[in-house]
Motif scaffolding. Structure first.
Motif, PDB file in Angstrom:
ATOM      1  N   ASN A   1       0.825  -1.211   0.000  1.00 49.91           N
ATOM      2  CA  ASN A   1       0.000   0.000   0.000  1.00 49.91           C
ATOM      3  C   ASN A   1       0.861   1.264   0.000  1.00 49.91           C
ATOM      4  N   ARG A   2       2.013   1.168   0.635  1.00 54.74           N
ATOM      5  CA  ARG A   2       2.861   2.357   0.761  1.00 54.74           C
ATOM      6  C   ARG A   2       3.715   2.597  -0.468  1.00 54.74           C
ATOM      7  N   THR A   3       4.222   1.548  -1.069  1.00 52.80           N
ATOM      8  CA  THR A   3       5.153   1.708  -2.190  1.00 52.80           C
ATOM      9  C   THR A   3       4.541   1.361  -3.532  1.00 52.80           C
ATOM     10  N   GLY A   4       3.473   0.633  -3.515  1.00 54.03           N
ATOM     11  CA  GLY A   4       2.848   0.214  -4.765  1.00 54.03           C
ATOM     12  C   GLY A   4       3.527  -0.979  -5.405  1.00 54.03           C
ATOM     13  N   THR A   5       4.510  -1.602  -4.747  1.00 53.98           N
ATOM     14  CA  THR A   5       5.206  -2.786  -5.265  1.00 53.98           C
ATOM     15  C   THR A   5       5.212  -3.873  -4.205  1.00 53.98           C
ATOM     16  N   ALA A   6       5.337  -5.123  -4.674  1.00 48.88           N
ATOM     17  CA  ALA A   6       5.377  -6.241  -3.729  1.00 48.88           C
ATOM     18  C   ALA A   6       6.698  -6.226  -2.974  1.00 48.88           C
ATOM     19  N   ILE A   7       6.625  -6.651  -1.754  1.00 52.97           N
ATOM     20  CA  ILE A   7       7.824  -6.669  -0.923  1.00 52.97           C
ATOM     21  C   ILE A   7       8.747  -7.779  -1.385  1.00 52.97           C
ATOM     22  N   ASP A   8      10.044  -7.497  -1.371  1.00 53.51           N
ATOM     23  CA  ASP A   8      11.014  -8.534  -1.749  1.00 53.51           C
ATOM     24  C   ASP A   8      11.552  -9.200  -0.497  1.00 53.51           C
ATOM     25  N   THR A   9      12.296 -10.304  -0.711  1.00 53.45           N
ATOM     26  CA  THR A   9      12.765 -11.106   0.421  1.00 53.45           C
ATOM     27  C   THR A   9      13.749 -10.347   1.302  1.00 53.45           C
ATOM     28  N   PRO A  10      14.755  -9.621   0.752  1.00 49.59           N
ATOM     29  CA  PRO A  10      15.660  -8.887   1.655  1.00 49.59           C
ATOM     30  C   PRO A  10      14.929  -7.866   2.530  1.00 49.59           C
ATOM     31  N   THR A  11      13.937  -7.164   1.929  1.00 46.08           N
ATOM     32  CA  THR A  11      13.182  -6.183   2.716  1.00 46.08           C
ATOM     33  C   THR A  11      12.350  -6.867   3.779  1.00 46.08           C
ATOM     34  N   LEU A  12      11.714  -7.999   3.398  1.00 42.54           N
ATOM     35  CA  LEU A  12      10.924  -8.754   4.375  1.00 42.54           C
ATOM     36  C   LEU A  12      11.797  -9.250   5.505  1.00 42.54           C
ATOM     37  N   ARG A  13      12.977  -9.688   5.178  1.00 38.63           N
ATOM     38  CA  ARG A  13      13.900 -10.177   6.212  1.00 38.63           C
ATOM     39  C   ARG A  13      14.285  -9.053   7.155  1.00 38.63           C
ATOM     40  N   ALA A  14      14.533  -7.857   6.581  1.00 36.55           N
ATOM     41  CA  ALA A  14      14.927  -6.724   7.425  1.00 36.55           C
ATOM     42  C   ALA A  14      13.779  -6.280   8.321  1.00 36.55           C
ATOM     43  N   ARG A  15      12.547  -6.298   7.787  1.00 38.73           N
ATOM     44  CA  ARG A  15      11.396  -5.858   8.585  1.00 38.73           C
ATOM     45  C   ARG A  15      11.070  -6.846   9.692  1.00 38.73           C
ATOM     46  N   LEU A  16      11.266  -8.137   9.407  1.00 39.60           N
ATOM     47  CA  LEU A  16      10.934  -9.156  10.403  1.00 39.60           C
ATOM     48  C   LEU A  16      12.094  -9.447  11.344  1.00 39.60           C
ATOM     49  N   GLY A  17      13.325  -9.185  10.871  1.00 45.12           N
ATOM     50  CA  GLY A  17      14.500  -9.489  11.696  1.00 45.12           C
ATOM     51  C   GLY A  17      14.746 -10.972  11.852  1.00 45.12           C
ATOM     52  N   VAL A  18      14.578 -11.723  10.763  1.00 42.23           N
ATOM     53  CA  VAL A  18      14.763 -13.182  10.783  1.00 42.23           C
ATOM     54  C   VAL A  18      15.931 -13.542   9.870  1.00 42.23           C
ATOM     55  N   PRO A  19      16.548 -14.750  10.016  1.00 45.14           N
ATOM     56  CA  PRO A  19      17.619 -15.170   9.098  1.00 45.14           C
ATOM     57  C   PRO A  19      17.081 -15.417   7.696  1.00 45.14           C
ATOM     58  N   LEU A  20      18.034 -15.479   6.755  1.00 40.66           N
ATOM     59  CA  LEU A  20      17.654 -15.594   5.348  1.00 40.66           C
ATOM     60  C   LEU A  20      16.874 -16.864   5.039  1.00 40.66           C
ATOM     61  N   PRO A  21      17.267 -18.037   5.513  1.00 44.27           N
ATOM     62  CA  PRO A  21      16.453 -19.225   5.190  1.00 44.27           C
ATOM     63  C   PRO A  21      15.010 -19.112   5.667  1.00 44.27           C
ATOM     64  N   LEU A  22      14.839 -18.540   6.847  1.00 46.41           N
ATOM     65  CA  LEU A  22      13.485 -18.393   7.362  1.00 46.41           C
ATOM     66  C   LEU A  22      12.718 -17.352   6.558  1.00 46.41           C
ATOM     67  N   ALA A  23      13.402 -16.296   6.109  1.00 49.56           N
ATOM     68  CA  ALA A  23      12.763 -15.282   5.275  1.00 49.56           C
ATOM     69  C   ALA A  23      12.321 -15.875   3.948  1.00 49.56           C
ATOM     70  N   ASP A  24      13.159 -16.737   3.367  1.00 44.67           N
ATOM     71  CA  ASP A  24      12.774 -17.393   2.100  1.00 44.67           C
ATOM     72  C   ASP A  24      11.548 -18.273   2.302  1.00 44.67           C
ATOM     73  N   ALA A  25      11.529 -19.017   3.401  1.00 42.47           N
ATOM     74  CA  ALA A  25      10.384 -19.875   3.672  1.00 42.47           C
ATOM     75  C   ALA A  25       9.103 -19.061   3.883  1.00 42.47           C
ATOM     76  N   ILE A  26       9.209 -17.915   4.526  1.00 41.63           N
ATOM     77  CA  ILE A  26       8.036 -17.072   4.716  1.00 41.63           C
ATOM     78  C   ILE A  26       7.570 -16.480   3.412  1.00 41.63           C
ATOM     79  N   ALA A  27       8.509 -16.009   2.602  1.00 37.35           N
ATOM     80  CA  ALA A  27       8.144 -15.403   1.304  1.00 37.35           C
ATOM     81  C   ALA A  27       7.459 -16.418   0.409  1.00 37.35           C
ATOM     82  N   ALA A  28       7.854 -17.697   0.498  1.00 45.12           N
ATOM     83  CA  ALA A  28       7.240 -18.725  -0.328  1.00 45.12           C
ATOM     84  C   ALA A  28       5.790 -18.950   0.054  1.00 45.12           C
ATOM     85  N   GLN A  29       5.377 -18.603   1.297  1.00 47.29           N
ATOM     86  CA  GLN A  29       4.008 -18.816   1.725  1.00 47.29           C
ATOM     87  C   GLN A  29       3.127 -17.585   1.600  1.00 47.29           C
ATOM     88  N   LEU A  30       3.710 -16.476   1.197  1.00 47.34           N
ATOM     89  CA  LEU A  30       2.898 -15.261   1.057  1.00 47.34           C
ATOM     90  C   LEU A  30       2.093 -15.289  -0.218  1.00 47.34           C
TER      91      LEU A  30
END
Length: 201
Positions: A172-201
């Motif tokens: 809603n804020r940027t008009g683009t889908a969130i990418d994995t590095p940004t999602l990882r930074a916002r959630l504060g999780v390691p990269l493998p866990l960020a990839d697993a979360i992004a796969a379920q979004l």
């Protein structure tokens, strides 16, 4: 069969007669040229051995030029003795050139016999196997589909729900889908866990 044996016997008898007469003529020439005793008998043996060596080289099919050369030399010596003793040469008055030929014959026969017996034709076969400079072909790499899948990272349902809210707010804020590095930074999780979360979004 009997006719064949008769032809063979006739040829053998003729060969023996020719060899004996030629042998005797060569002995007489050598003796008249001053080679007496056993030396006179050695000359016809030398001529016949050179003939046999040249004939064997011709039959083998190797270096036929050398075989024909020495065969003609030995045959000339044999025929020359036959003709010379047929009344064309005075045995009691042998010319000097004939004495020189007779004296030099042993060296000539030795040279011819050595070349015929010990010379070998060049071979075309190579003892070493042929080698090529082509590099070895690399082994085919297995398809990635055959590679084992990485182990699944368990993701709590609450964390997935929270990640959906973060992704919606970013959309809603940027008009683009969130990418994995940004999602990882916002959630504060390691990269493998960020990839697993992004796969379920």
């Amino acid at each position: 069969m009997r006719a064949h044996l008769a032809r063979v016997d006739a040829v053998l008898v003729q060969a023996v007669i020719a060899a004996a007469l030629s042998f005797a003529h060569l002995h007489d020439i050598a003796s008249a040229a001053g080679q007496d005793g056993w030396k006179a008998w050695a000359y016809p043996v030398s001529v016949d051995l050179l003939l046999v060596a040249a004939w064997r080289r011709l039959r083998s099919g190797d270096a036929k030029a050398a075989g024909w050369c020495w065969f003609v030399i030995a045959l000339t010596a044999s025929l020359g003795a036959n003709v010379a003793t047929a009344g064309l040469l005075d045995i009691d008055q042998v010319p000097a050139w004939l004495r020189i030929l007779v004296a030099g014959w042993p060296a000539v026969a030795f040279l011819g016999g050595t070349l015929l017996a010990h010379s070998t034709p060049p071979t075309t076969t190579d003892d070493h196997p042929e080698t090529t400079d082509e590099p070895e072909q690399p082994q085919p790499i297995e398809d990635q589909e055959d590679a084992p899948a990485p182990p699944a990272v368990p993701v709590p349902a609450a964390l997935v729900e929270h990640a959906r809210k973060v992704a919606t707010e970013h959309q809603n804020r940027t008009g683009t889908a969130i990418d994995t590095p940004t999602l990882r930074a916002r959630l504060g999780v390691p990269l493998p866990l960020a990839d697993a979360i992004a796969a379920q979004l």
